[in-house]
Scaffold this motif. Structure first.
Motif, PDB file in Angstrom:
ATOM      1  N   LEU A  91       0.829  -1.199   0.000  1.00 42.58           N
ATOM      2  CA  LEU A  91       0.000   0.000   0.000  1.00 42.58           C
ATOM      3  C   LEU A  91       0.869   1.257   0.000  1.00 42.58           C
ATOM      4  O   LEU A  91       2.051   1.199   0.359  1.00 42.58           O
ATOM      5  CB  LEU A  91      -0.914  -0.008   1.222  1.00 42.58           C
ATOM      6  CG  LEU A  91      -1.992  -1.104   1.220  1.00 42.58           C
ATOM      7  CD1 LEU A  91      -2.680  -1.172   2.575  1.00 42.58           C
ATOM      8  CD2 LEU A  91      -3.015  -0.855   0.128  1.00 42.58           C
ATOM      9  N   PRO A  92       0.308   2.400  -0.368  1.00 39.96           N
ATOM     10  CA  PRO A  92       1.101   3.634  -0.410  1.00 39.96           C
ATOM     11  C   PRO A  92       1.713   4.023   0.925  1.00 39.96           C
ATOM     12  O   PRO A  92       2.741   4.697   0.961  1.00 39.96           O
ATOM     13  CB  PRO A  92       0.083   4.683  -0.881  1.00 39.96           C
ATOM     14  CG  PRO A  92      -0.951   3.911  -1.623  1.00 39.96           C
ATOM     15  CD  PRO A  92      -1.042   2.591  -0.932  1.00 39.96           C
ATOM     16  N   ASP A  93       1.089   3.610   2.049  1.00 36.97           N
ATOM     17  CA  ASP A  93       1.648   3.954   3.351  1.00 36.97           C
ATOM     18  C   ASP A  93       2.741   2.996   3.802  1.00 36.97           C
ATOM     19  O   ASP A  93       3.267   3.111   4.901  1.00 36.97           O
ATOM     20  CB  ASP A  93       0.545   4.018   4.415  1.00 36.97           C
ATOM     21  CG  ASP A  93      -0.155   2.676   4.626  1.00 36.97           C
ATOM     22  OD1 ASP A  93       0.279   1.660   4.047  1.00 36.97           O
ATOM     23  OD2 ASP A  93      -1.154   2.642   5.377  1.00 36.97           O
ATOM     24  N   GLY A  94       3.110   2.022   2.951  1.00 36.45           N
ATOM     25  CA  GLY A  94       4.198   1.106   3.257  1.00 36.45           C
ATOM     26  C   GLY A  94       3.763  -0.246   3.769  1.00 36.45           C
ATOM     27  O   GLY A  94       4.591  -1.157   3.878  1.00 36.45           O
ATOM     28  N   ARG A  95       2.492  -0.444   4.091  1.00 40.55           N
ATOM     29  CA  ARG A  95       2.032  -1.754   4.563  1.00 40.55           C
ATOM     30  C   ARG A  95       2.111  -2.775   3.424  1.00 40.55           C
ATOM     31  O   ARG A  95       1.625  -2.521   2.314  1.00 40.55           O
ATOM     32  CB  ARG A  95       0.608  -1.687   5.102  1.00 40.55           C
ATOM     33  CG  ARG A  95      -0.004  -3.068   5.350  1.00 40.55           C
ATOM     34  CD  ARG A  95      -1.329  -3.032   6.085  1.00 40.55           C
ATOM     35  NE  ARG A  95      -1.131  -2.731   7.494  1.00 40.55           N
ATOM     36  CZ  ARG A  95      -2.090  -2.864   8.423  1.00 40.55           C
ATOM     37  NH1 ARG A  95      -3.304  -3.302   8.074  1.00 40.55           N
ATOM     38  NH2 ARG A  95      -1.848  -2.562   9.680  1.00 40.55           N
ATOM     39  N   THR A  96       2.707  -3.921   3.716  1.00 36.53           N
ATOM     40  CA  THR A  96       2.748  -5.043   2.788  1.00 36.53           C
ATOM     41  C   THR A  96       1.680  -6.040   3.200  1.00 36.53           C
ATOM     42  O   THR A  96       1.620  -6.451   4.369  1.00 36.53           O
ATOM     43  CB  THR A  96       4.120  -5.724   2.796  1.00 36.53           C
ATOM     44  OG1 THR A  96       5.117  -4.757   2.457  1.00 36.53           O
ATOM     45  CG2 THR A  96       4.173  -6.859   1.793  1.00 36.53           C
ATOM     46  N   VAL A  97       0.822  -6.420   2.273  1.00 37.38           N
ATOM     47  CA  VAL A  97      -0.281  -7.343   2.539  1.00 37.38           C
ATOM     48  C   VAL A  97      -0.084  -8.589   1.687  1.00 37.38           C
ATOM     49  O   VAL A  97       0.208  -8.494   0.484  1.00 37.38           O
ATOM     50  CB  VAL A  97      -1.641  -6.692   2.232  1.00 37.38           C
ATOM     51  CG1 VAL A  97      -2.783  -7.645   2.576  1.00 37.38           C
ATOM     52  CG2 VAL A  97      -1.799  -5.382   2.989  1.00 37.38           C
ATOM     53  N   VAL A  98      -0.242  -9.761   2.323  1.00 38.34           N
ATOM     54  CA  VAL A  98      -0.073 -11.042   1.628  1.00 38.34           C
ATOM     55  C   VAL A  98      -1.340 -11.864   1.817  1.00 38.34           C
ATOM     56  O   VAL A  98      -1.860 -11.977   2.934  1.00 38.34           O
ATOM     57  CB  VAL A  98       1.149 -11.819   2.159  1.00 38.34           C
ATOM     58  CG1 VAL A  98       1.296 -13.152   1.427  1.00 38.34           C
ATOM     59  CG2 VAL A  98       2.415 -10.996   2.001  1.00 38.34           C
TER      60      VAL A  98
END
Length: 941
Positions: A91-98
């Motif tokens: 995401l643009p805020d840096g969160r990586t989602v798997v």
């Protein structure tokens, strides 16, 4: 048009350069502090042979690869054998989602009611992951129920999935979009074949979007993804694998509203191809390539080698072409499943290889594929290590690449660029042989992190009869360095040894080495036309819009090289005096971009080189109005006002006094389009589709010239007045400013109506964005009640914020979140300062450049001004040298500040200094919310 939350006061524009630099420094800091050696348990999970483990450990130790476990499965009776197809997005805020599929076995879906999909995320650069115990808690996308294939979840978890994000219309917050698909088993209810899930809270909770893909059935496609592409015009695009029958269908779907609704396009392959689990990548103007493993013996199987090959589908996109026009050309690649055909082991031949991942690599400029191989001891090229027991399966991740120029030309021969990892043994335990193999690594859905210089690949590994874990394997985007680390022969990289001066025909000649297999030459990021080339020499034409100081980049099949020094563009005269800027455009460049100035009084176009403000004549002759075409030195203009740089890099001029549009290509001026114009004042060019929009002032219309040179009316009846509504019936009064956003919507400075108008080009409607038509004034506040006074200039940034040269009020205004605020200026005058303390005198035009600054034509002051993101005004050039500002070319003085910039450092010490410096500064008030740099990921390739 986006709606944003109300801004804080006082208004200040976010400094994007600082945000990007700080984000890069913080990323480097987090990466450096989180690095740790890999534990032996993880290497044991991979079931390496001794040679394979030694090779992998070497690549980990020297920093070529990074391997981290992201999800640990339970052991014993509750063990999961399959964590297939982990896909990721950032995401643009840096969160990586798997998003991961967790199964007790590969095929026994109905007998395992607790099969599920799981969502985990990381907010610390993938060091730790949440939820803390994802396998013990109900997953966000539901739980299998009762073994009934028709109920929620069960059929869902049998198939594959894809993940991405997008910003919904009218919002600034990103939305996660997940697509799940059924397994390829005949009889699954068509109405439940594919599902779309949306998350508004960064992955914590999800809701189904009912019927979003109801137009797809089992006869059309099976499986989705594994990745979702981010297309510059179509929005989110996801491909679907073809069904297990005799059809030769392809299907893709796109969503322009962040997953809310989807348009589906289907076609039948001319070739006997039926590739499944296709990965997709986009590049350039929106070209697309899909690659998948082939299930058709007639197409994918080669009898000479006994192997099955991957199939590619390539779409060459024309900007502006509708989604309904998408068709793909199909070709069999040279990328084969490893080793001997496994049919003898009771497997289908196409299972020799597995799901691929595919990206456009921003570092190499090539399309690169991660191949997942199920069987055998290597790719077409031998792998660095050989298995100790050739009778057991060997799973491998191999890197292949091809130049996109070759793809568009019909090429299908990919280059082997190395092996990431291989293992002797098994991915998934199953009934049968002691070490049977039912699955590959499944690398689809990676993240391309250009700031970190890495591709983060997500895979799973199962330990025979025990459990499965999920992992992140990161490799360098510098594929040439990766090849060297893998021990492959070096490629003949190009080198530049010399650059000639620019000739009268606007050409330069490069000398150097290894210019063979030439793909592209760029000047300051703009594509140059190559007339001749050899192994040691390239002759090219400098594209318009490239400024003095722009460096030359040569890209070949074997590497990329950029010149140490930049070009110096010739001019044909000293700037006219006194300066009378009426229009302005900015060349490409994130630091000190060159400016083009339309000097209406002197009938010339000037070029201003930054820093320093050196000014020279670019086209026309001072004091010699006319309408001659030809080379820029002898051509004649009459009162030029509007300027734009189009998608091809050519400078477009609104030649107001001649009521014509002129085009500067190289060093030659020619007409652009033909039609009835009446003293056009302003231009705006779309970044990709080749359209140039015209504020046709005397005709009270907005017109357009397309890439083919055809003139047409966009909006306006031709009668002076005011009316919103359908574009043909709308009315304007002497519009003198125009801007276009990334989606192709238009913003018009409707000068005679004292308003800013908005044209939705998709619906063909005109509305009033801000101001009270027919009521001049200078009030800030909500857009409908705000007032302007004969505004002449307008520009829009990438976030949709609109900036206005409010000419009659001598102010620079901003429209943001439905409100109007003054950024700089007050009473007419000339003074460099911040905010309201600065002074302009009837500013007529402005442009926002790639460096984040606004550049303003201030004609009565005979000056070009700069407004920085902290709302400080300085003078770039001045033809009359007011008392508190240096003369033309000056860059100092008590009220001036020079511009500059540079690439963010990659070293930890610099990152720490940047962080400490940011903390030491007093807080800044932003009118717009600052956003961190957005790393490219596989879902927006």
């Amino acid at each position: 048009m986006k709606t944003k939350s109300a801004p804080p006061a006082p208004p200040r524009r976010a400094d994007k350069t600082q945000i990007v630099s700080l984000a890069a420094c913080l990323a480097a800091l987090v990466s450096a502090t989180s690095a740790a050696p890999m534990d032996s348990t993880t290497l044991t999970d991979f079931d390496f042979s001794t040679a394979q483990q030694n090779r992998t450990q070497t690549l980990l130790d020297n920093g070529t690869l990074e391997l981290r476990r992201i999800l640990t499965g339970p052991t014993g009776a509750s063990a999961y054998r399959h964590m297939g197809w982990p896909v990721a997005t950032r995401l643009p805020d840096g969160r990586t989602v798997v998003l991961i599929r967790n199964l007790k076995s590969h095929s026994g879906y109905d007998s395992q009611p607790d099969n599920a999909r799981r969502v985990i995320w990381s907010d610390d650069n993938m060091t730790t992951w949440q939820p803390a115990s994802p396998l013990a808690n109900p997953p966000p996308l539901g739980v299998n129920t009762g073994g009934d294939i028709t109920t929620l979840g069960n059929y869902d978890y049998k198939g594959m999935h894809a993940l991405s994000w997008a910003v919904p219309p009218g919002s600034t917050a990103p939305r996660l979009v997940a697509i799940t698909a059924k397994h390829d088993v005949a009889g699954t209810p068509s109405a439940k074949a594919f599902r779309v899930y949306l998350s508004e809270d960064r992955g914590a909770t999800w809701r189904e979007q009912p019927g979003a893909l109801a137009g797809l059935s089992y006869d059309d496609a099976v499986h989705c993804g594994p990745n979702i592409a981010r297309h510059p015009e179509f929005g989110l695009v996801v491909p679907f694998g073809q069904p297990s029958n005799t059809n030769k269908n392809n299907a893709i779907a796109r969503s322009a509203d962040a997953g809310g609704t989807w348009e589906i396009q289907k076609w039948t392959n001319a070739a006997a191809s039926r590739s499944i689990e296709p990965a997709i990548a986009t590049w350039g103007a929106g070209h697309m390539v899909m690659i998948g493993r082939e299930r058709m013996d007639a197409y994918g199987h080669d009898t000479a080698t006994g192997k099955y090959y991957y199939t590619q589908h390539v779409y060459q996109h024309t900007p502006g072409a509708p989604f309904s026009a998408v068709t793909f050309t199909t070709a069999r690649t040279n990328i084969a499943g490893n080793g001997k055909t496994p049919v003898a082991k009771g497997k289908n031949g196409y299972e020799a290889h597995d799901t691929a991942d595919i990206i456009h690599n921003p570092v190499t400029g090539r399309i690169e594929m991660i191949q997942s191989s199920r069987w055998g001891a290597g790719a077409e090229n031998p792998l660095p290590a050989t298995p100790e027991n050739p009778t057991e399966p060997v799973n491998a991740l191999n890197l292949w690449s091809i130049d996109p120029v070759d793809l568009l030309a019909g090429g299908a021969t990919w280059r082997f660029d190395g092996n990431l990892v291989e293992r002797q043994g098994i991915i998934l335990g199953a009934v049968g042989l002691p070490k049977d193999n039912k699955d590959g690594y499944h690398p689809g859905g990676s993240i391309v992190d250009e700031a970190a210089g890495k591709q983060h690949i997500f895979i799973y590994v199962g330990v025979y009869t025990q459990y499965a874990n999920a992992y992140r394997l990161s490799r360098p985007l510098d594929t040439y360095a990766f090849r060297a680390a893998c021990g492959l022969p070096p490629l003949p990289a190009p080198a530049i040894t010399g650059i000639t001066d620019i000739a009268d025909d606007n050409t330069v000649t490069l000398t150097g080495l290894n210019f063979t297999a030439l793909k592209e030459v760029l000047v300051g990021g703009k594509t140059a036309t190559v007339s001749t080339s050899s192994a040691t020499q390239i002759k090219l034409t400098i594209p318009v819009g490239a400024a003095t100081g722009a460096k030359i980049t040569v890209r070949t099949d074997n590497g990329i090289v950029t010149s140490d020094t930049g070009i110096v563009l010739p001019d044909h005269g000293v700037a006219a005096s006194p300066l009378a800027p009426a229009g302005i455009a900015a060349a490409a460049g994130a630091s000190a971009p060159a400016l083009y100035i339309a000097d209406a009084q002197n009938h010339v176009v000037l070029r201003v080189t930054q820093p320093g403000g050196a000014t020279a004549i670019f086209a026309g002759q001072p004091g010699a109005p006319g309408a001659l075409d030809g080379d820029t030195a002898s051509a004649r203009l009459r009162e030029p006002r509007g300027l734009a740089i189009n998608a091809a890099g050519a400078l477009v001029i609104a030649d107001t006094g001649n009521s014509r549009i002129r085009l500067v290509t190289g060093r030659t001026i020619t007409p652009a389009g033909a039609g009835a114009l009446n003293r056009p004042h302003a231009l705006a060019a779309h970044d990709t589709n080749g359209d140039t929009y015209i504020a046709d002032t005397g005709n009270h219309r907005i017109q357009k010239i397309n890439a083919a040179g055809i003139l047409s009316t966009v909006a306006g009846s031709g009668l002076a007045g005011f009316a919103d509504g359908p574009a043909p019936a709308a009315r304007f009064r002497s519009p003198k400013g125009i801007a276009v956003d990334a989606a192709g919507n238009l913003y018009v400075a409707d000068t005679g109506n004292h308003a800013i108008r908005y044209i939705d080009t998709a619906s063909g409607s005109v509305s009033t964005l801000a101001g009270q038509p027919g009521s001049p004034g200078h009030d800030d506040g909500p857009a409908p009640s705000a007032k302007f006074n004969a505004p002449e200039g307008v520009t829009v940034d990438a976030d949709g914020d609109v900036f206005v040269a409010d000419t009659g009020n001598s102010r620079i205004r901003e429209i943001h979140s439905g409100a109007v605020a003054t950024l700089a200026g007050s009473a007419p005058g000339f003074h460099d300062d911040a905010g309201a303390a600065a002074q302009f005198d009837a500013p007529s035009a402005l442009v926002i450049a790639e460096d984040g600054n606004l550049y303003i034509a201030d004609p009565r002051n005979r000056a070009v001004r700069r407004l920085t993101p902290d709302n400080t005004v300085s003078t770039i050039i001045s033809g009359t040298a007011p008392p508190d500002t240096p003369a033309a070319g000056g860059a100092g003085g008590p009220n001036n500040s020079g511009s500059g910039g540079g690439a963010p450092t990659r070293f930890l010490a610099a990152a720490l200094l940047a962080l400490l410096a940011a903390r030491a500064r007093p807080p800044r008030l932003f009118m717009k919310r600052g956003r961190p740099a957005r790393p490219l990921d596989a879902q927006r390739r």
